[in-house]
Design an enzyme around this catalytic site. Structure first.
Site, PDB file in Angstrom:
ATOM      1  N   MET A 173      -9.236   7.319   9.528  1.00 49.45           N
ATOM      2  CA  MET A 173      -9.746   7.820   8.243  1.00 49.45           C
ATOM      3  C   MET A 173     -10.802   8.913   8.440  1.00 49.45           C
ATOM      4  SD  MET A 173      -9.889   4.229   6.100  1.00 49.45           S
ATOM      5  CE  MET A 173     -10.211   3.139   7.500  1.00 49.45           C
ATOM      6  N   LYS A 186      -4.086   2.660  -2.352  1.00 48.82           N
ATOM      7  CA  LYS A 186      -4.903   2.517  -1.143  1.00 48.82           C
ATOM      8  C   LYS A 186      -4.654   3.639  -0.138  1.00 48.82           C
ATOM      9  CE  LYS A 186      -7.279  -1.020  -2.249  1.00 48.82           C
ATOM     10  NZ  LYS A 186      -8.714  -0.834  -2.522  1.00 48.82           N
ATOM     11  N   ASP A 206       0.826  -1.199   0.000  1.00 48.49           N
ATOM     12  CA  ASP A 206       0.000   0.000   0.000  1.00 48.49           C
ATOM     13  C   ASP A 206       0.864   1.254   0.000  1.00 48.49           C
ATOM     14  OD1 ASP A 206      -2.221  -1.597   0.109  1.00 48.49           O
ATOM     15  OD2 ASP A 206      -2.607  -1.294   2.239  1.00 48.49           O
TER      16      ASP A 206
END
Length: 236
Positions: free
Chosen positions: A166, A57, A35
């Protein structure tokens, strides 16, 4: 010759947070699928002959579609390769590992999941914030704010300590929802950006002040901690 896929957590930030098992697998990898958030230090551990594939990602950046990543793992495994699928943090903490496992199983590919230290636990520690405390926090909840409209904010507002992954660009929505559900405006909040990396940044404030101190669009990747335990940072 049979291949095998190792779904490996790299932990947060510095290479020193890598497990010994993960280190061993990286040095033996023939194919590395990683990633964008994985630190470049890890790429130096693999052999020069190892095929290195960056699948992205990272929020807001170009990324390979998950189904394409799934097929990529199967393809190289069926070629008899030792494949390391390297993810930041822990593979089972918002890592979409289930999709990869389902595809590998359907193709009869051998696989193994190797745990890593999640930023949900490590980032508060790097910021000197304990997630539990006998008085201030009897427990904590880890959530992703990738889709804030799907969260039960009424329940979340009652929890002693929230750890949010996130959630950088959704910070205004997070603050609004918690205040709407009765969370005190004076509730402490900390934002840890690039936890465990040399460029780590930390902001400590309260729900009513934090938005005047940061730019949400520039916080990713970050971990947000909300709760009274944030006040302990100055003592620890």
């Amino acid at each position: 010759m049979s291949g095998k896929v190792f779904l490996v957590g790299s932990g947060p930030g510095d290479i020193g947070n890598l497990t010994m098992r993960a280190y061993q697998l990286l040095t033996q990898a023939e194919v590395l699928v990683y990633d964008a958030l994985v630190d470049s230090q890890f790429l130096e551990l693999v052999a020069d002959t190892c095929l290195k594939l960056n699948v992205g990602k990272r929020g807001g950046q170009p990324s390979m579609k998950q189904e394409d990543i799934d097929r990529l793992l199967v393809e190289h495994c069926q070629q008899g390769k030792k494949v390391v699928r390297l993810k930041s943090g822990d593979p089972f903490i918002f890592g979409r590992t289930t999709s990869e496992i389902q595809t590998l199983k359907a193709a009869n590919c051998d696989y193994e999941v190797v745990p890593g230290l999640s930023s949900a636990l490590a980032a508060p520690l790097f910021a000197h914030i304990p997630l539990t405390d006998p008085v201030l926090s009897r427990g904590f909840t880890v959530i992703t704010a990738h889709e804030p409209e799907r969260l039960n904010w009424q329940v979340l507002a009652q929890i002693d300590t929230l750890v949010i992954l996130m959630g950088g660009k959704h910070l205004p929505r997070i603050v609004e929802e918690l205040r709407r559900q009765g969370k005190s405006e004076q509730t402490p909040i900390a934002i840890i950006r690039w936890a465990g990396h040399p460029e780590q940044e930390i902001w400590s404030s309260t729900l009513d002040e934090i938005l005047s101190q940061v730019t949400p669009q520039r916080l990713s990747p970050c971990v947000i901690v909300i709760g009274e335990v944030v006040r302990l940072r100055s003592f620890l």
